[in-house]
Motif scaffolding. Structure first.
Motif, PDB file in Angstrom:
ATOM      1  N   MET A 200       0.833  -1.198   0.000  1.00  0.00           N
ATOM      2  CA  MET A 200       0.000   0.000   0.000  1.00  0.00           C
ATOM      3  C   MET A 200       0.868   1.248   0.000  1.00  0.00           C
ATOM      4  SD  MET A 200      -2.766   1.274   2.856  1.00  0.00           S
ATOM      5  CE  MET A 200      -1.459   1.979   3.867  1.00  0.00           C
ATOM      6  N   LEU A 201       0.466   2.236  -0.792  1.00  0.00           N
ATOM      7  CA  LEU A 201       1.140   3.530  -0.797  1.00  0.00           C
ATOM      8  C   LEU A 201       0.640   4.373   0.370  1.00  0.00           C
ATOM      9  CD1 LEU A 201       1.189   4.475  -4.587  1.00  0.00           C
ATOM     10  CD2 LEU A 201       3.162   3.971  -3.150  1.00  0.00           C
ATOM     11  N   LYS A 202       1.560   4.973   1.103  1.00  0.00           N
ATOM     12  CA  LYS A 202       1.208   5.812   2.229  1.00  0.00           C
ATOM     13  C   LYS A 202       0.928   7.249   1.776  1.00  0.00           C
ATOM     14  CE  LYS A 202       4.221   3.133   5.288  1.00  0.00           C
ATOM     15  NZ  LYS A 202       5.376   3.210   6.209  1.00  0.00           N
ATOM     16  N   GLU A 203       0.376   8.032   2.686  1.00  0.00           N
ATOM     17  CA  GLU A 203       0.104   9.436   2.411  1.00  0.00           C
ATOM     18  C   GLU A 203       1.376  10.266   2.610  1.00  0.00           C
ATOM     19  OE1 GLU A 203      -3.102  10.385   1.231  1.00  0.00           O
ATOM     20  OE2 GLU A 203      -2.950   8.208   1.084  1.00  0.00           O
ATOM     21  N   LYS A 204       1.330  11.511   2.137  1.00  0.00           N
ATOM     22  CA  LYS A 204       2.523  12.367   2.174  1.00  0.00           C
ATOM     23  C   LYS A 204       3.048  12.563   3.588  1.00  0.00           C
ATOM     24  CE  LYS A 204       1.465  14.955  -2.047  1.00  0.00           C
ATOM     25  NZ  LYS A 204       1.180  16.292  -2.636  1.00  0.00           N
ATOM     26  N   ASP A 205       2.128  12.660   4.556  1.00  0.00           N
ATOM     27  CA  ASP A 205       2.567  12.896   5.929  1.00  0.00           C
ATOM     28  C   ASP A 205       2.988  11.621   6.645  1.00  0.00           C
ATOM     29  OD1 ASP A 205       0.067  11.800   5.938  1.00  0.00           O
ATOM     30  OD2 ASP A 205      -0.729  13.053   7.555  1.00  0.00           O
ATOM     31  N   GLN A 206       2.997  10.494   5.931  1.00  0.00           N
ATOM     32  CA  GLN A 206       3.355   9.220   6.546  1.00  0.00           C
ATOM     33  C   GLN A 206       4.645   8.632   5.996  1.00  0.00           C
ATOM     34  OE1 GLN A 206      -0.177   6.984   5.585  1.00  0.00           O
ATOM     35  NE2 GLN A 206      -1.252   7.593   7.457  1.00  0.00           N
ATOM     36  N   VAL A 207       5.110   9.125   4.855  1.00  0.00           N
ATOM     37  CA  VAL A 207       6.290   8.537   4.220  1.00  0.00           C
ATOM     38  C   VAL A 207       7.550   9.005   4.921  1.00  0.00           C
ATOM     39  CG1 VAL A 207       5.174   8.291   1.991  1.00  0.00           C
ATOM     40  CG2 VAL A 207       6.400  10.386   2.518  1.00  0.00           C
ATOM     41  N   THR A 208       8.549   8.158   4.900  1.00  0.00           N
ATOM     42  CA  THR A 208       9.867   8.487   5.442  1.00  0.00           C
ATOM     43  C   THR A 208      10.918   8.023   4.454  1.00  0.00           C
ATOM     44  OG1 THR A 208       9.940   6.376   6.631  1.00  0.00           O
ATOM     45  CG2 THR A 208       9.103   8.304   7.837  1.00  0.00           C
ATOM     46  N   GLY A 209      12.066   8.659   4.501  1.00  0.00           N
ATOM     47  CA  GLY A 209      13.161   8.250   3.628  1.00  0.00           C
ATOM     48  C   GLY A 209      12.828   8.455   2.163  1.00  0.00           C
ATOM     49  N   GLY A 210      13.124   7.431   1.368  1.00  0.00           N
ATOM     50  CA  GLY A 210      12.900   7.532  -0.069  1.00  0.00           C
ATOM     51  C   GLY A 210      11.595   6.948  -0.539  1.00  0.00           C
ATOM     52  N   ASP A 211      10.655   6.644   0.380  1.00  0.00           N
ATOM     53  CA  ASP A 211       9.379   6.059  -0.022  1.00  0.00           C
ATOM     54  C   ASP A 211       8.573   7.063  -0.841  1.00  0.00           C
ATOM     55  OD1 ASP A 211      10.056   3.789   1.298  1.00  0.00           O
ATOM     56  OD2 ASP A 211       8.817   4.172   3.069  1.00  0.00           O
ATOM     57  N   ARG A 212       7.794   6.537  -1.773  1.00  0.00           N
ATOM     58  CA  ARG A 212       6.949   7.384  -2.616  1.00  0.00           C
ATOM     59  C   ARG A 212       5.575   7.503  -1.991  1.00  0.00           C
ATOM     60  NH1 ARG A 212       3.503   6.906  -7.322  1.00  0.00           N
ATOM     61  NH2 ARG A 212       3.550   4.644  -7.200  1.00  0.00           N
ATOM     62  N   ALA A 213       5.046   8.724  -1.949  1.00  0.00           N
ATOM     63  CA  ALA A 213       3.726   8.965  -1.375  1.00  0.00           C
ATOM     64  C   ALA A 213       2.651   8.771  -2.434  1.00  0.00           C
ATOM     65  CB  ALA A 213       3.657  10.377  -0.800  1.00  0.00           C
ATOM     66  N   ARG A 214       1.459   8.452  -1.984  1.00  0.00           N
ATOM     67  CA  ARG A 214       0.321   8.275  -2.885  1.00  0.00           C
ATOM     68  C   ARG A 214      -0.095   9.602  -3.498  1.00  0.00           C
ATOM     69  NH1 ARG A 214      -4.963   9.242  -3.231  1.00  0.00           N
ATOM     70  NH2 ARG A 214      -4.783  10.469  -1.329  1.00  0.00           N
ATOM     71  N   THR A 215      -0.515   9.552  -4.753  1.00  0.00           N
ATOM     72  CA  THR A 215      -1.111  10.700  -5.429  1.00  0.00           C
ATOM     73  C   THR A 215      -2.471  10.275  -5.983  1.00  0.00           C
ATOM     74  OG1 THR A 215      -0.178  10.195  -7.611  1.00  0.00           O
ATOM     75  CG2 THR A 215       1.188  11.501  -6.104  1.00  0.00           C
ATOM     76  N   ASP A 216      -3.260  11.235  -6.428  1.00  0.00           N
ATOM     77  CA  ASP A 216      -4.563  10.910  -7.000  1.00  0.00           C
ATOM     78  C   ASP A 216      -4.424  10.054  -8.252  1.00  0.00           C
ATOM     79  OD1 ASP A 216      -5.827  12.299  -5.003  1.00  0.00           O
ATOM     80  OD2 ASP A 216      -5.995  14.161  -6.149  1.00  0.00           O
ATOM     81  N   ALA A 217      -3.269  10.150  -8.926  1.00  0.00           N
ATOM     82  CA  ALA A 217      -3.042   9.323 -10.111  1.00  0.00           C
ATOM     83  C   ALA A 217      -2.875   7.849  -9.754  1.00  0.00           C
ATOM     84  CB  ALA A 217      -1.804   9.818 -10.868  1.00  0.00           C
TER      85      ALA A 217
END
Length: 372
Positions: A200-217
């Motif tokens: 699962m992709l996390k939200e912008k305020d949940q990502v750390t390091g180099g993880d990619r955050a979820r977008t509407d796309a």
């Protein structure tokens, strides 16, 4: 004379050296790129995908945006999702045309009967109660009518149930879904056996390091994944499910698919996707603390695009007329259920879970293939 000739030679040599130096090291300058007209051959060449493009799945799947209201839940919606498989359309018709009207009529009839009994046989309206113990005609009616209703419902219901478990044809594409705590991994046995892992992709305020955050796309919150499952439209899909730890369930509402993934067992069903698009689902079997955080994302594409994706993943397409792998053959590629999750947390089993739950992308038993 000799000194003048020597000076002339030295001066000429200096000028020559100075000229060579200027020719070899010109002043730095910015050269504008030359723009040329695209030829038909260049237009036919595929354009390399930018890894940071949010419109692309991280596994290099074709750029495809989700369609609002299709393949995903709708806010305040109470109806079933639009179906994109033959069994799904059949089940949707069965629900809307048969089950819902029958349930509504019976519920209204029983409600009306209760209200009538409450009014007709209340103490004020019926001070002397009847001593009738039974009525043969009424008993025959309330026994026969439900039996007839159930028999009428059983015919399409049994046919739909049989269609959902109809064996896949020989030209089917096999997808093996393996449940883990708490993510999905997928194998393509017919296409070289390559494997992808989906978190699962996390939200912008949940990502750390180099993880990619979820977008509407990528899709809705809690439903978008870093790696999409890519399947062809118009081609039968053989779905195999199993698990490495506890019971999970692979569910895509728009496909009318919900198949349990049981450790040490292979379950099988088949379906055919009729329309390209991005479709979302979830694990539908309570499987531990992060049960609600292992979504499923399927990207349905044209067969030619699917073949290109398989090639890009290092896989192969089976030859013409070659039957796809059977469930028994595919089982040999499954990781051993006894030791496949030894490094990850185990819920509802013998090993104790850690004090803090792990994020999906931080699960040591299988992180997503971000950036692949």
């Amino acid at each position: 004379m000799r000194s003048k000739g020597l000076k002339s030679i030295v001066l000429a040599a200096g000028l020559a050296i100075a000229g060579i130096g200027h020719a070899a090291a010109p002043a730095p300058q910015t050269v504008a790129p030359t723009t040329t007209a695209a030829t038909p051959a260049d237009a036919a060449k595929p354009v390399a995908a930018t890894p940071t493009d949010p419109m692309l799945a991280m596994d290099g799947a074709p750029a495809m945006l989700p369609t609002p209201g299709i393949g995903m839940p709708v806010d305040k919606g109470i109806a079933l999702q639009p179906q994109v498989t033959a069994n799904g359309r059949r089940a949707l018709w069965f629900h809307n045309a048969i089950l819902l009207p029958v349930i509504t009529i019976i519920s209204l009839f029983v409600l009306g009967l209760l209200l009538w009994v409450m009014a007709r046989y209340r103490r004020a309206a019926n001070p002397v109660p009847s001593k009738t113990s039974h009525n043969t005609l009424i008993e025959i009616i309330w026994t026969a009518v439900p039996v007839i209703i159930l028999a009428l419902i059983a015919a399409p219901s049994i046919g739909l149930l049989a269609a959902q478990y109809k064996p896949a044809p020989a030209n089917a594409v096999t997808l093996k879904a393996i449940g883990n705590q708490w993510f999905w991994s997928y194998q393509y046995p017919d296409n070289g056996g390559f494997e992808i892992t989906s978190n699962m992709l996390k939200e912008k305020d949940q990502v750390t390091g180099g993880d990619r955050a979820r977008t509407d796309a990528d899709g809705p919150e809690l439903l978008a994944t870093d790696n999409r499952v890519v399947l062809p439209v118009g081609v039968p899909i053989r779905l195999l499910t199993t698990s490495n730890d506890v019971i999970h369930s692979w569910s895509i509402p728009a496909f009318w698919i919900k198949l349990d993934a049981v450790p040490g067992r292979i379950n099988e069903t088949s379906f055919t996707i009729e329309k390209p698009g991005v479709y979302f689902g979830v694990c539908s079997e309570l499987c531990g603390a992060r049960h609600g955080f292992m979504p499923i994302t399927v990207e349905a594409v044209e067969p030619a695009v699917f073949a290109a994706w398989v090639k890009a993943k290092g896989g192969t397409m089976p030859g013409a007329g070659k039957p796809s792998t059977t469930a028994a053959d595919s089982d040999s590629t499954a990781p051993a259920a006894t030791d496949a999750n030894t490094t990850g947390p185990v819920e509802n089993a013998t090993s104790a879970a850690p004090a803090t739950n792990q994020a999906a992308t931080g699960n040591p038993a299988g992180a997503g293939n971000a950036g692949q």
